[in-house]
Design an enzyme around this catalytic site. Structure first.
Site, PDB file in Angstrom:
ATOM      1  N   ARG A 121     -41.626 -17.944  38.512  1.00 51.48           N
ATOM      2  CA  ARG A 121     -40.527 -18.877  38.218  1.00 51.48           C
ATOM      3  C   ARG A 121     -40.125 -18.885  36.748  1.00 51.48           C
ATOM      4  NH1 ARG A 121     -43.532 -22.034  41.805  1.00 51.48           N
ATOM      5  NH2 ARG A 121     -42.619 -22.002  43.902  1.00 51.48           N
ATOM      6  N   LYS A 143     -27.919 -13.361  29.252  1.00 51.70           N
ATOM      7  CA  LYS A 143     -27.420 -12.918  30.556  1.00 51.70           C
ATOM      8  C   LYS A 143     -28.297 -11.765  31.032  1.00 51.70           C
ATOM      9  CE  LYS A 143     -22.485 -14.017  30.652  1.00 51.70           C
ATOM     10  NZ  LYS A 143     -21.138 -13.428  30.752  1.00 51.70           N
ATOM     11  N   GLU A 185     -18.073  -2.702  20.837  1.00 51.54           N
ATOM     12  CA  GLU A 185     -18.426  -4.121  20.949  1.00 51.54           C
ATOM     13  C   GLU A 185     -18.526  -4.783  19.565  1.00 51.54           C
ATOM     14  OE1 GLU A 185     -18.617  -5.573  23.951  1.00 51.54           O
ATOM     15  OE2 GLU A 185     -19.272  -4.064  25.411  1.00 51.54           O
ATOM     16  N   LYS A 227     -21.921 -13.704  18.077  1.00 50.57           N
ATOM     17  CA  LYS A 227     -22.303 -13.970  19.464  1.00 50.57           C
ATOM     18  C   LYS A 227     -23.153 -15.237  19.548  1.00 50.57           C
ATOM     19  CE  LYS A 227     -23.677 -12.258  23.870  1.00 50.57           C
ATOM     20  NZ  LYS A 227     -23.937 -11.132  24.773  1.00 50.57           N
ATOM     21  N   GLU A 237     -21.015 -20.008  30.038  1.00 58.32           N
ATOM     22  CA  GLU A 237     -19.633 -19.636  30.271  1.00 58.32           C
ATOM     23  C   GLU A 237     -18.898 -20.674  31.104  1.00 58.32           C
ATOM     24  OE1 GLU A 237     -19.435 -15.390  30.766  1.00 58.32           O
ATOM     25  OE2 GLU A 237     -17.349 -15.486  31.399  1.00 58.32           O
ATOM     26  N   ARG A 242     -17.316 -18.738  25.670  1.00 54.58           N
ATOM     27  CA  ARG A 242     -18.024 -17.482  25.918  1.00 54.58           C
ATOM     28  C   ARG A 242     -17.125 -16.456  26.611  1.00 54.58           C
ATOM     29  NH1 ARG A 242     -24.416 -16.466  27.404  1.00 54.58           N
ATOM     30  NH2 ARG A 242     -24.234 -14.203  27.347  1.00 54.58           N
ATOM     31  N   ASN A 246     -15.244 -11.561  26.724  1.00 52.28           N
ATOM     32  CA  ASN A 246     -14.755 -10.608  27.717  1.00 52.28           C
ATOM     33  C   ASN A 246     -13.476  -9.906  27.271  1.00 52.28           C
ATOM     34  OD1 ASN A 246     -16.834 -11.217  29.524  1.00 52.28           O
ATOM     35  ND2 ASN A 246     -15.714 -13.006  30.266  1.00 52.28           N
ATOM     36  N   HIS A 249     -12.523  -6.557  28.581  1.00 53.46           N
ATOM     37  CA  HIS A 249     -13.432  -6.257  29.689  1.00 53.46           C
ATOM     38  C   HIS A 249     -12.766  -6.294  31.056  1.00 53.46           C
ATOM     39  CE1 HIS A 249     -16.477  -6.337  26.637  1.00 53.46           C
ATOM     40  NE2 HIS A 249     -17.436  -6.099  27.499  1.00 53.46           N
ATOM     41  N   HIS A 253     -13.067  -3.076  32.902  1.00 51.83           N
ATOM     42  CA  HIS A 253     -13.801  -3.055  34.165  1.00 51.83           C
ATOM     43  C   HIS A 253     -13.013  -2.301  35.241  1.00 51.83           C
ATOM     44  CE1 HIS A 253     -15.510  -4.682  37.924  1.00 51.83           C
ATOM     45  NE2 HIS A 253     -16.632  -4.641  37.230  1.00 51.83           N
ATOM     46  N   HIS A 267     -19.320   2.298  29.212  1.00 51.20           N
ATOM     47  CA  HIS A 267     -18.851   0.914  29.157  1.00 51.20           C
ATOM     48  C   HIS A 267     -18.086   0.624  27.852  1.00 51.20           C
ATOM     49  CE1 HIS A 267     -18.744  -3.411  29.607  1.00 51.20           C
ATOM     50  NE2 HIS A 267     -19.291  -3.517  28.417  1.00 51.20           N
TER      51      HIS A 267
HETATM   52  N1  LIG Z   1     -26.609  -9.038  29.217  1.00 56.74           N
HETATM   53  C1  LIG Z   1     -25.470  -8.927  28.600  1.00 56.74           C
HETATM   54  O1  LIG Z   1     -24.958  -9.877  28.004  1.00 56.74           O
HETATM   55  C2  LIG Z   1     -24.794  -7.589  28.575  1.00 56.74           C
HETATM   56  C3  LIG Z   1     -23.741  -7.362  27.698  1.00 56.74           C
HETATM   57  C4  LIG Z   1     -23.184  -6.098  27.650  1.00 56.74           C
HETATM   58  C5  LIG Z   1     -23.673  -5.080  28.469  1.00 56.74           C
HETATM   59  N2  LIG Z   1     -24.713  -5.341  29.323  1.00 56.74           N
HETATM   60  C6  LIG Z   1     -25.279  -4.283  30.162  1.00 56.74           C
HETATM   61  O2  LIG Z   1     -25.863  -3.304  29.319  1.00 56.74           O
HETATM   62  C7  LIG Z   1     -25.882  -2.063  30.005  1.00 56.74           C
HETATM   63  C8  LIG Z   1     -25.411  -0.988  29.080  1.00 56.74           C
HETATM   64  O3  LIG Z   1     -26.283  -0.951  27.972  1.00 56.74           O
HETATM   65  P1  LIG Z   1     -26.410   0.336  27.063  1.00 56.74           P
HETATM   66  O4  LIG Z   1     -25.078   0.797  26.665  1.00 56.74           O
HETATM   67  O5  LIG Z   1     -27.402   0.019  26.022  1.00 56.74           O
HETATM   68  O6  LIG Z   1     -26.914   1.447  28.106  1.00 56.74           O
HETATM   69  P2  LIG Z   1     -28.340   2.040  28.457  1.00 56.74           P
HETATM   70  O7  LIG Z   1     -29.408   1.049  28.369  1.00 56.74           O
HETATM   71  O8  LIG Z   1     -28.163   2.737  29.759  1.00 56.74           O
HETATM   72  O9  LIG Z   1     -28.546   3.137  27.304  1.00 56.74           O
HETATM   73  C9  LIG Z   1     -27.621   4.186  27.153  1.00 56.74           C
HETATM   74  C10 LIG Z   1     -28.325   5.546  27.082  1.00 56.74           C
HETATM   75  O10 LIG Z   1     -28.964   5.672  25.827  1.00 56.74           O
HETATM   76  C11 LIG Z   1     -30.342   6.003  25.997  1.00 56.74           C
HETATM   77  N3  LIG Z   1     -31.039   5.396  24.861  1.00 56.74           N
HETATM   78  C12 LIG Z   1     -31.187   4.084  24.613  1.00 56.74           C
HETATM   79  N4  LIG Z   1     -31.711   3.902  23.394  1.00 56.74           N
HETATM   80  C13 LIG Z   1     -31.927   5.115  22.879  1.00 56.74           C
HETATM   81  C14 LIG Z   1     -32.429   5.564  21.629  1.00 56.74           C
HETATM   82  N5  LIG Z   1     -32.754   4.717  20.647  1.00 56.74           N
HETATM   83  N6  LIG Z   1     -32.544   6.897  21.443  1.00 56.74           N
HETATM   84  C15 LIG Z   1     -32.136   7.775  22.407  1.00 56.74           C
HETATM   85  N7  LIG Z   1     -31.622   7.413  23.573  1.00 56.74           N
HETATM   86  C16 LIG Z   1     -31.511   6.078  23.806  1.00 56.74           C
HETATM   87  C17 LIG Z   1     -30.692   5.466  27.349  1.00 56.74           C
HETATM   88  O11 LIG Z   1     -31.793   6.128  27.905  1.00 56.74           O
HETATM   89  C18 LIG Z   1     -29.412   5.730  28.119  1.00 56.74           C
HETATM   90  O12 LIG Z   1     -29.380   7.058  28.559  1.00 56.74           O
HETATM   91  C19 LIG Z   1     -25.018  -2.228  31.241  1.00 56.74           C
HETATM   92  O13 LIG Z   1     -25.860  -2.351  32.354  1.00 56.74           O
HETATM   93  C20 LIG Z   1     -24.286  -3.537  30.994  1.00 56.74           C
HETATM   94  O14 LIG Z   1     -23.971  -4.210  32.181  1.00 56.74           O
HETATM   95  C21 LIG Z   1     -25.272  -6.571  29.376  1.00 56.74           C
HETATM   96 ZN   LIG Z   2     -19.284  -5.169  27.085  1.00 51.70          ZN
END
Ligand SMILES: NC(=O)c1ccc[n+]([C@@H]2O[C@H](COP(=O)([O-])OP(=O)(O)OC[C@H]3O[C@@H](n4cnc5c(N)ncnc54)[C@H](O)[C@@H]3O)[C@@H](O)[C@H]2O)c1
Ligand SMILES: [Zn+2]
Length: 367
Positions: A121, A143, A185, A227, A237, A242, A246, A249, A253, A267
């Site tokens: 939990r 999130k 971003e 942020k 949100e 918040r 977006n 986005h 999206h 993304h």
């Molecule tokens: N929680 C939130 O508020 C929020 C906000 C924005 C995005 N997201 C989510 O985040 C995700 C995208 O995150 P991301 O862009 O970090 O993608 P990711 O975590 O998939 O990383 C991108 C790529 O980079 C590689 N990688 C990561 N760090 C590395 C490093 N230091 N050296 C070499 N390779 C590395 C990973 O293995 C992957 O192949 C999506 O799922 C999205 O929905 C969440």
């Molecule tokens: Zn984003």
């Protein structure tokens, strides 16, 4: 080191930003760790680049690490992997007072955060974000989610981390395309609420992308502070503050959906295109000057990001793109709130946008 405090009803914590933090992760995290063994979740790419550094850092403070290594890529952010991770954590006898460590990008952070919110939990977790996107966005704000067949991030929870360590050195091993995508971003915080920061971005993006340490620290700290202010005001949100995050986005999206959430469009690249579309759509509505909208496009293009949807070769019309927006989880009683701009640094939420108007606008952009 920059330290940004985040205070939300769901938890207060620090985001520490500096080069070399992963090599010091043991001492930085020690006050939050009770047991000798620390559970670390990561993906295969990050493990190759950073596992040894983190192992050594924890062993320096007398901790052993147990590793759950996911295949890299968005498909690991799944309900099935969440179940496997939870079973593994229970097998390691992780308790409520223990902190689970998420080492990686947003994929790892979102999945681990959701597992932490569910395990017994709710237990604590620490974010060690290794992508620029994760450092400036996903690791902060609480999130968490996994993707479902019906769409991305459709099952999740708000669960704040106990600590975030953004190691700027981690960005050295990040592929350049991922770095640029994360930069979208960063620029977003300027476009949505801070014209002075946008001007700083115009002057310093090249240095940041080339690895300049001071530019990186300033950009990450400034983005996290922005942020933090927004999530402190509107953690879940509900008030609309918040929702400004977006920006770009909703358009983005739709582009991600049209390209199948694939490597064709990352993304952050979709967000860059989406911000340009939001700016041009705002200009078309007479909200901001066309020149201001093009200033956004010019800057993002200079940072190596895509800014013209005509160049994507989508082979679809505006109607089809707009239809993807109907499945957006921000849909509320048949209307979709859009983040529009009255200028750079002046975003606002508009609930009056008709999808037909968006479709017609997109037809023009698709050329
Ligand atoms: N929680 C939130 O508020 C929020 C906000 C924005 C995005 N997201 C989510 O985040 C995700 C995208 O995150 P991301 O862009 O970090 O993608 P990711 O975590 O998939 O990383 C991108 C790529 O980079 C590689 N990688 C990561 N760090 C590395 C490093 N230091 N050296 C070499 N390779 C590395 C990973 O293995 C992957 O192949 C999506 O799922 C999205 O929905 C969440
Ligand atoms: Zn984003």
């Amino acid at each position: 080191m920059a330290v940004i405090p985040v205070a939300t009803p769901g938890g207060a914590y620090e985001v520490r930003i500096a080069p070399g933090l992963l090599a010091r992760a043991g001492e930085e995290c020690a006050p939050l760790l009770r047991k000798r063994e620390v559970a670390v979740v990561t993906d295969a790419n990050v493990a190759v680049a950073w596992r040894e550094t983190v192992e050594t850092a924890f062993s320096a403070v007398g901790k052993t690490t147990a590793w759950f290594v996911l295949p890299a890529g968005e498909t690991s952010k799944s309900w099935a992997r969440l179940g496997e991770l939870l079973e593994w954590l229970l097998g390691r006898e992780v308790e409520r007072g223990d902190a689970i460590v998420a080492l990686g990008g947003g994929m790892v952070g979102d999945l681990t955060g959701l597992a932490a919110s569910l395990l017994k939990r709710g237990c604590r977790f620490i974010q060690l974000p290794t992508t620029l996107l994760a450092q400036v966005d996903s690791s902060v704000g609480g999130k968490t989610a996994v993707n479902m067949r019906a769409g991305k991030n459709l099952v999740g929870a708000f669960h704040q981390p106990a600590l975030v360590l953004a190691d700027l050195s981690a960005l050295d091993t990040l592929p350049a395309r991922e770095l640029r995508a994360g930069y979208a971003e960063v620029a977003k915080y300027g476009v949505l609420g801070d014209a002075a920061f946008f001007a700083w971005c115009e002057a310093n993006a090249a240095a940041l992308l080339a690895g300049d340490p001071a530019a990186r620290e300033y950009a990450v700290a400034h983005s996290v502070a922005a942020k933090a202010r927004i999530v402190a005001e509107d953690e879940r949100e509900t008030t609309g503050a918040r929702a400004l995050l977006n920006l770009g986005h909703t358009f983005g999206h739709a582009l991600e959906a049209e390209t199948g959430f694939s490597d064709r469009l990352l993304h952050g690249e979709a967000v860059a295109l989406g911000m340009v579309l939001a700016a041009r759509f705002s200009a078309r509505r007479g909200l901001m000057a066309q020149g201001e909208a093009e200033r956004v496009a010019t800057h993002l293009a200079a940072a190596g990001l895509p800014v013209e949807i005509a160049a994507l070769g989508l082979g679809c019309d505006g109607q089809k793109l707009a239809a993807h927006m109907l499945h957006d989880k921000k849909m509320d009683a048949g209307t979709l709130p859009f983040v529009l701009l009255r200028g750079i640094g002046a975003a606002f939420l508009d609930r009056s946008v008709e999808l037909a108007e968006v479709a017609a606008f997109l037809d023009g952009e698709l050329g």
